[in-house]
Design an enzyme around this catalytic site. Sequence first.
Site, short mmCIF file in Angstrom:
data_model
loop_
_atom_site.label_atom_id
_atom_site.label_comp_id
_atom_site.label_asym_id
_atom_site.label_seq_id
_atom_site.Cartn_x
_atom_site.Cartn_y
_atom_site.Cartn_z
CB CYS A 34 38.16 34.07 30.11
SG CYS A 34 39.58 35.06 29.62
CB CYS A 104 39.40 41.95 30.23
SG CYS A 104 37.97 40.98 30.75
FE1 FES Z 1 38.76 36.89 28.99
FE2 FES Z 1 37.93 39.34 29.08
S1 FES Z 1 36.78 37.57 29.52
S2 FES Z 1 39.91 38.65 28.68
#
Ligand code: FES
Length: 126
Positions: A34, A104
């Site tokens: 992400c 996360c």
């Molecule tokens: Fe990257 Fe939550 S989407 S840490």
Amino acid sequence: MEYTEKVMDHFLNPRNVRKIDDANAIAEVGNATCGDIIKLYLKITAEGIIEDISFQTFGCGAAIATSSMTTEMVKGKHIDEALALTREQVADELGGLPANKMHCSNLAADALHKAIKEYKAKNGLK
Ligand code: FES
């Protein structure tokens, strides 16, 4: 699964968001998928107690909430106790996270472990 009230509280009012200028352990961890990043600052006493801890993050809401909770869970604890903290415990303390957001909670826990391990190595501790 929706976000719990606790997650929303820590997301909207994150605890310990700042830089500690005289931190003696710092770690930065990123999630390659992400792209989110967290930086953790710790002030550890000679006795190994986490006297102060803070974080800064370019991260999603769940990363902010789990980082905030992580700092609260280990503040005042011994570094060995903090090393034993798992990402599941952080998520549990928040009342759970949606399955697709569990990754996360890795960020804060991983940064915590990294900072303490490096601190121990630097100070010749086992
Ligand atoms: Fe990257 Fe939550 S989407 S840490």
